[in-house]
Motif scaffolding. Structure first.
Motif, PDB file in Angstrom:
ATOM      1  N   ALA A   1       0.976  -1.150  -0.062  1.00 21.25           N
ATOM      2  CA  ALA A   1      -0.123  -0.048   0.124  1.00 21.25           C
ATOM      3  C   ALA A   1       0.934   1.229  -0.089  1.00 21.25           C
ATOM      4  O   ALA A   1       1.856   1.489   0.765  1.00 21.25           O
ATOM      5  N   VAL A   2       0.601   2.260  -0.781  1.00 18.38           N
ATOM      6  CA  VAL A   2       1.384   3.453  -0.780  1.00 18.38           C
ATOM      7  C   VAL A   2       0.304   4.587  -0.593  1.00 18.38           C
ATOM      8  O   VAL A   2      -0.759   4.795  -0.943  1.00 18.38           O
ATOM      9  N   PHE A   3       0.740   5.747   0.192  1.00 16.60           N
ATOM     10  CA  PHE A   3       0.140   6.734   0.822  1.00 16.60           C
ATOM     11  C   PHE A   3       0.856   7.851   0.356  1.00 16.60           C
ATOM     12  O   PHE A   3       2.083   8.058   0.475  1.00 16.60           O
ATOM     13  N   ALA A   4       0.302   8.863   0.042  1.00 19.26           N
ATOM     14  CA  ALA A   4       0.667  10.359  -0.361  1.00 19.26           C
ATOM     15  C   ALA A   4      -0.477  11.321   0.483  1.00 19.26           C
ATOM     16  O   ALA A   4      -1.378  11.099   0.325  1.00 19.26           O
ATOM     17  N   SER A   5       0.254  12.344   0.921  1.00 20.99           N
ATOM     18  CA  SER A   5      -0.773  13.350   1.496  1.00 20.99           C
ATOM     19  C   SER A   5       0.078  14.690   1.466  1.00 20.99           C
ATOM     20  O   SER A   5       1.187  14.850   1.628  1.00 20.99           O
ATOM     21  N   ARG A   6      -0.800  15.611   1.420  1.00 20.34           N
ATOM     22  CA  ARG A   6      -0.092  17.343   1.171  1.00 20.34           C
ATOM     23  C   ARG A   6       0.253  17.537   2.772  1.00 20.34           C
ATOM     24  O   ARG A   6       0.932  18.425   2.867  1.00 20.34           O
TER      25      ARG A   6
ATOM     26  N   ALA B   1      -1.091  -2.813  -4.524  1.00 24.18           N
ATOM     27  CA  ALA B   1      -2.428  -2.901  -4.696  1.00 24.18           C
ATOM     28  C   ALA B   1      -3.380  -1.860  -4.153  1.00 24.18           C
ATOM     29  O   ALA B   1      -4.251  -1.592  -4.517  1.00 24.18           O
ATOM     30  N   TYR B   2      -2.936  -1.188  -3.236  1.00 23.75           N
ATOM     31  CA  TYR B   2      -3.671   0.019  -2.486  1.00 23.75           C
ATOM     32  C   TYR B   2      -3.025   1.365  -2.621  1.00 23.75           C
ATOM     33  O   TYR B   2      -1.863   1.502  -2.429  1.00 23.75           O
ATOM     34  N   LEU B   3      -3.545   2.507  -3.231  1.00 22.86           N
ATOM     35  CA  LEU B   3      -2.990   3.665  -3.302  1.00 22.86           C
ATOM     36  C   LEU B   3      -3.877   4.830  -2.624  1.00 22.86           C
ATOM     37  O   LEU B   3      -5.222   4.931  -2.958  1.00 22.86           O
ATOM     38  N   VAL B   4      -3.422   5.207  -1.542  1.00 21.86           N
ATOM     39  CA  VAL B   4      -4.293   6.251  -0.532  1.00 21.86           C
ATOM     40  C   VAL B   4      -3.721   7.885  -0.742  1.00 21.86           C
ATOM     41  O   VAL B   4      -2.497   7.875  -0.520  1.00 21.86           O
ATOM     42  N   SER B   5      -4.724   8.692  -1.221  1.00 22.53           N
ATOM     43  CA  SER B   5      -4.185   9.955  -1.158  1.00 22.53           C
ATOM     44  C   SER B   5      -5.301  10.833  -0.705  1.00 22.53           C
ATOM     45  O   SER B   5      -6.542  10.657  -0.965  1.00 22.53           O
TER      46      SER B   5
END
Length: 758
Positions: A362-367, A424-428
């Motif tokens: 799972a990959v996470f990105a956030s400002r 499989a999971y991309l969260v932003s």
């Protein structure tokens, strides 16, 4: 006797003078006199000075019968100065907000030194302010202060000017320091003052905004006046020769002189056509006259010294051409290498997409780094789905934006594209990578950026002042394409759901479970709150007010809507303000009392919410999250009509506010001094607002999202009813309300440690 005398010489700066004078008179430290000197200016400078004098008694106008130059004009102002400290400011520059307050505080901390040196930022004609961090290194405040210039000789490497110093008036008068006539008049004055000062202190803060004019300034106007630089350095060395105890400064000043002469000689816009060879001959004579043998020089300076020492006019021209050619070659090489690298990464991404998808990634990105909803979901992934390995997208310039533990991915690297291709999971909570091509089996989760109170998505296309781009059709296509890739959208409430489905239309599934980042507001304990307050420096028993206004996207620099020092002074010693001001204007200067705490760069807003006892905001969506704490909220909206006209609004805050609404600074002060900020009316408004915007926030939002997205559990337990929720207690008001230490069994969550990010 005022604390400060600010002397402003004015000559042909009528377009900039009002801003200069206003920047002085609007300082939060009002104990000053402004001596504005009309240096025989043929334009309207004299009339403008008189207008300001008629409006403010602190302005003392001085009119010189003829133009004498900036040096004698400053001397004329100095003769009339009565302040403890004297500051000089050019008529086309400005003082930074709260600069005098910062200077006053530093003078008091360093026991009233003879000279205080502070920093500046260059403001280009476009409005961009740039601070030279390399030059500001000698201004560090970590070393003991005050000191003598010998203890920190690097100060003489700073620009030899008058406008970056506050000097004790008695010191200037006792030393007989005067400005010479001609250009570059600052040079002998600045060096003499620093060498003679018995005590010197520094302030590592931008106090002056130096305007870079496209036309009209001395530095961009060719003329014979630039030859005055030789006479000014004659005065510098004459001053040293009269004082043998200053002989140790000679090597450093010799290097400074050669560097300055080389700079004047190298700038084509300064010297008249045909005079460069003559200037170099004069520079060669000065080199021989004041040379200090044995001075160690870096390689770049050796070339400049050789050019001046031997008068290598043609050699210098060839070196300039060679450097220009080298820069062009390096730029072209960089473009070619960049294009090759981009092509290689694209190929790498396509190859990785052919490999099997990894269901345990799972990959996470956030400002906002770990502070937002993706951060809360990443923690929930590790807790409730430990078989999934998580990774964060982190800019190299912000290595501490996420907590330690998860893998870090720098955008644009091979590892980054590998993760996007195979996870499989991309969260932003922001836009996904534009080059991303969603694979079958990939799950994209969009968390948004809080409850939308102002216009978002397609609604922004009708707001050109804050729209993402100039091409509305292209923006609409980008918005629709991005929303078309989402599988899930996490929504805090019904208002958010309805807004998202309209302004970001797509085939995604809305998970109206609440805001994951609010979980910590319910899982934190009274001990956590106490620890956070102690780490922020909030005194025991104080009422901490979090001030967090919304960013004005239509403005490059953010307006200062409150004089926080005045507010905290009027509220009394029990109150403390945590100021979280959006950039790039920068945070406010802390008050002398230490009761305005700068938390603008604090990495975790949830921690600030927990540590505070009340919130002051205007249009920030933070109010919807803060309402879940059931703590007082005050809306301060002095520019409501203008803000809503520019940004748009989905909620009439005047008709449905989360608490008391104020429109002026005095009204805000009265709300707190009278107690209305936490009165019954405020509680009623907050209860209605909380019921509408916090129906699901109960401390288990992130868990519900993970169970649905990862494990497919569509049937989720209902949220704890509002009357039964127990958010973290307020430190100042905990003793005023009953505390429950248990949660009803059917809603109880497994205890989880509260992450500390301070």
């Amino acid at each position: 006797m005022p604390r400060f005398s600010v002397i402003v010489p004015a000559y042909q700066v009528q377009a900039y003078l009002p801003a200069c004078l206003e920047s002085v008179l609007s300082q939060s430290c009002p104990d000053l006199e402004l001596i504005a000197v009309d240096d025989g200016s043929p334009d309207a400078c004299g009339a403008l000075i008189e207008e300001f004098a008629a409006r403010d008694p602190r302005v003392r106008p001085v009119h010189l019968p003829e133009n004498t130059g900036p040096g004698p004009a400053r001397d004329a102002g100095l003769d009339r100065a009565a302040g403890d400290y004297v500051l000089f400011l050019d008529g086309d520059d400005t003082l930074a907000p709260d600069a005098l307050l910062a200077i006053a505080d530093r003078l008091k901390e360093t026991d009233e030194p003879d000279v205080l040196v502070y920093d500046h930022a260059r403001v280009h004609w476009s409005g961009q302010a740039v601070r030279n961090r390399a030059l500001s290194a000698p201004l560090t405040e970590h070393d003991p202060a005050p000191f003598r210039a010998e203890d920190r000789p690097g100060l003489l490497n700073l620009p030899a000017v008058a406008w970056n110093k506050a000097c004790r008036r008695e010191f200037l008068e006792g030393g007989g320091f005067r400005f010479p006539p001609g250009c570059y008049e600052d040079v002998p004055w600045a060096y003499s003052v620093l060498m003679a000062a018995r005590t010197v202190a520094t302030l590592d803060r931008v106090c002056v905004h130096l305007r870079q004019r496209r036309v009209g300034s001395l530095l961009c106007t060719a003329g014979e006046r630039h030859f005055d630089v030789f006479g000014q350095y004659d005065r510098v060395f004459a001053y040293m020769e009269q004082r043998p105890e200053l002989a140790h400064w000679r090597p450093l000043l010799f290097r400074r002189m050669v560097g300055h002469l080389t700079a004047v000689y190298s700038r084509r816009e300064r010297l008249p056509h045909g005079s460069r060879a003559l200037f170099l001959r004069r520079a060669r004579a000065h080199y021989r006259r004041y040379r200090a043998p044995g001075v160690p020089l870096p390689p770049r300076e050796r070339i400049d010294h050789a050019v001046v020492r031997f008068g290598l006019h043609r050699t210098h021209r060839m070196l300039r051409l060679a450097r220009a050619l080298g820069r062009g070659t390096a730029r072209l090489t960089g473009l070619l290498l960049g294009a090759l690298r981009s092509a290689a990464l694209r190929l790498h991404y396509h190859v990785q997409r052919l490999l099997p998808l990894r269901a345990d990634r799972a990959v996470f990105a956030s400002r906002e780094g770990h502070d937002g909803d993706p951060g809360a979901l990443e923690s929930a992934f590790r807790e409730f789905a430990p078989h999934i390995r998580t990774a964060w997208v982190v800019e190299p310039k912000s290595p501490h934006a996420v907590p330690p533990g998860p893998r870090r991915l720098a955008p644009g690297t091979a590892a980054y594209w590998t993760a996007l291709a195979r996870s499989a999971y991309l969260v932003s909570d922001t836009r996904f990578e534009p080059g991303l091509r969603k694979r079958r089996g990939q799950v994209l989760v969009q968390t948004g950026a809080g409850t939308p109170l102002r216009h978002r998505g397609l609604d922004l296309l009708d707001r050109p002042a804050v729209a993402p781009g100039a091409d509305a059709d292209a923006d609409a296509e980008r918005i629709l394409k991005d929303a078309g890739r989402w599988d899930y959208v996490v929504s805090a409430n019904r208002h958010s759901t309805l807004t998202w489905e309209r302004v970001h239309p797509g085939r995604y599934t809305v998970l109206e479970y609440g805001r994951p980042c609010t979980d910590r507001l319910y899982t934190a304990t009274e001990a956590d709150v106490a620890r956070l307050r102690e780490s922020l420096g909030i005194p025991a028993g104080a009422v901490a007010i979090l001030y967090a206004p919304a960013r004005r996207e239509h403005r490059r620099t953010q307006p200062r809507l409150l004089d926080l020092e005045r507010v905290v002074h009027r509220l009394g010693p029990r109150f403390v303000i945590l100021a979280r001001i959006p950039g790039p204007a920068g945070p406010p200067r802390p008050a002398a009392s230490g009761r305005v705490l700068d938390v603008s760069t604090h990495p975790n807003v949830a921690s600030l919410c927990l540590a505070s006892d009340a919130l002051i905001t205007d249009y920030s969506s933070l109010m919807a999250d803060y309402a879940g704490l059931d703590r007082p909220i005050v809306l301060h909206t002095p520019d409501r009509e203008a803000y809503e006209e520019i940004h748009g609004s989905y909620l009439d805050l005047a008709a449905f506010p989360p608490g008391v609404v104020t429109h002026s600074e005095d009204e805000l002060i009265d709300v707190f001094t009278s107690g209305h900020w936490r009165g019954s009316r405020s509680a009623q408004l907050r209860a209605a607002f909380r019921a509408r915007f916090c129906p699901h926030d109960d401390g288990r939002v992130a868990e519900r999202v993970v169970r649905r997205v990862v494990f497919g559990e569509s049937e989720q337990p209902s949220a704890i009813p509002l009357p039964e929720r127990r958010p973290a207690p307020s430190a100042a008001a905990a003793h005023d309300r009953p505390r429950l230490t248990t949660v009803p069994p059917q809603h109880a969550a497994a205890p989880r440690p509260v992450a500390e990010h301070v």
